[in-house]
Write a protein that holds these residues in place. Sequence first.
Motif, PDB file in Angstrom:
ATOM      1  N   ASP A 161      -9.045   3.582 -11.454  1.00 19.15           N
ATOM      2  CA  ASP A 161      -7.991   3.037 -10.586  1.00 19.15           C
ATOM      3  C   ASP A 161      -8.318   3.258  -9.112  1.00 19.15           C
ATOM      4  N   GLN A 162      -8.903   4.396  -8.784  1.00 19.40           N
ATOM      5  CA  GLN A 162      -9.252   4.680  -7.393  1.00 19.40           C
ATOM      6  C   GLN A 162     -10.353   3.740  -6.874  1.00 19.40           C
ATOM      7  N   ALA A 182     -10.631   0.521  -7.911  1.00 20.30           N
ATOM      8  CA  ALA A 182     -10.235  -0.863  -8.195  1.00 20.30           C
ATOM      9  C   ALA A 182     -10.490  -1.787  -7.010  1.00 20.30           C
ATOM     10  N   HIS A 183     -10.221  -1.292  -5.790  1.00 16.34           N
ATOM     11  CA  HIS A 183     -10.423  -2.135  -4.605  1.00 16.34           C
ATOM     12  C   HIS A 183     -11.907  -2.430  -4.399  1.00 16.34           C
ATOM     13  N   VAL A 184     -12.748  -1.426  -4.563  1.00 17.78           N
ATOM     14  CA  VAL A 184     -14.196  -1.625  -4.443  1.00 17.78           C
ATOM     15  C   VAL A 184     -14.679  -2.587  -5.522  1.00 17.78           C
ATOM     16  N   CYS A 185     -14.157  -2.418  -6.727  1.00 15.29           N
ATOM     17  CA  CYS A 185     -14.527  -3.302  -7.834  1.00 15.29           C
ATOM     18  C   CYS A 185     -14.175  -4.747  -7.507  1.00 15.29           C
ATOM     19  N   ASP A 186     -12.978  -4.983  -6.971  1.00 16.89           N
ATOM     20  CA  ASP A 186     -12.559  -6.345  -6.613  1.00 16.89           C
ATOM     21  C   ASP A 186     -13.488  -6.952  -5.563  1.00 16.89           C
ATOM     22  N   GLN A 187     -13.885  -6.152  -4.579  1.00 13.32           N
ATOM     23  CA  GLN A 187     -14.800  -6.637  -3.545  1.00 13.32           C
ATOM     24  C   GLN A 187     -16.151  -7.027  -4.139  1.00 13.32           C
TER      25      GLN A 187
END
Length: 202
Positions: A92-93, A95-100
């Motif tokens: 979850d921490q 998730a933003h990097v994964c989306d990018q």
Amino acid sequence: MKRFANRQEAGRALAARLADRSWHDPLVLGLARGGVPVAKEVAAVLHAELDVVVARKIGVPGHPEYGVGAVTADGNPIYDQHTLRSLNLTEDQLAHVCDQERAEAERRTALYRDDKPLTITGRDVILVDDGLATGVTAKAALRWISGHGPGSTTLAVPVSARASLDGTPVVAVLLPKDFRAVSRWYDSFGQTTDAEVLSALE
């Protein structure tokens, strides 16, 4: 232990390891970007179709080169759970990097493939990269390939860290004890550009 002059020489050495096998309708997929020049040499020797697969590393915030996971343009991300635990991180921490990284994978896939149809079902697929360090991007690419019903899948690299094998069958030219980094085993290891990928695929 020897070094490779560049990715092209590494590709020819890798192709020699693969040429004595029997392949059914082979498809060589270069792992973008650095794996594509290597894959081009392999495809030429095997008289195989060449294409590309994109998997993006999910890095630790503040240390993007330290990959703890990877993601393709479509499909779920894959994480090294042991590394996550050791760094006290959760999916979850990240998730933003994964989306990018997924968005960048989508951009590159659209650029390189331009909606060209890619048939994997029933074929012998050879996934090629320029080297295997943590292996996390290769594992994400392998999972993507497996979802498209290949007849068989082979991971092939010029050089690999022994710890990266982790039960995954792989063809490697060099398996150095003192690996350190992929770049250490090349005289010339500049970043492969989008233009070079497109040129190889043409």
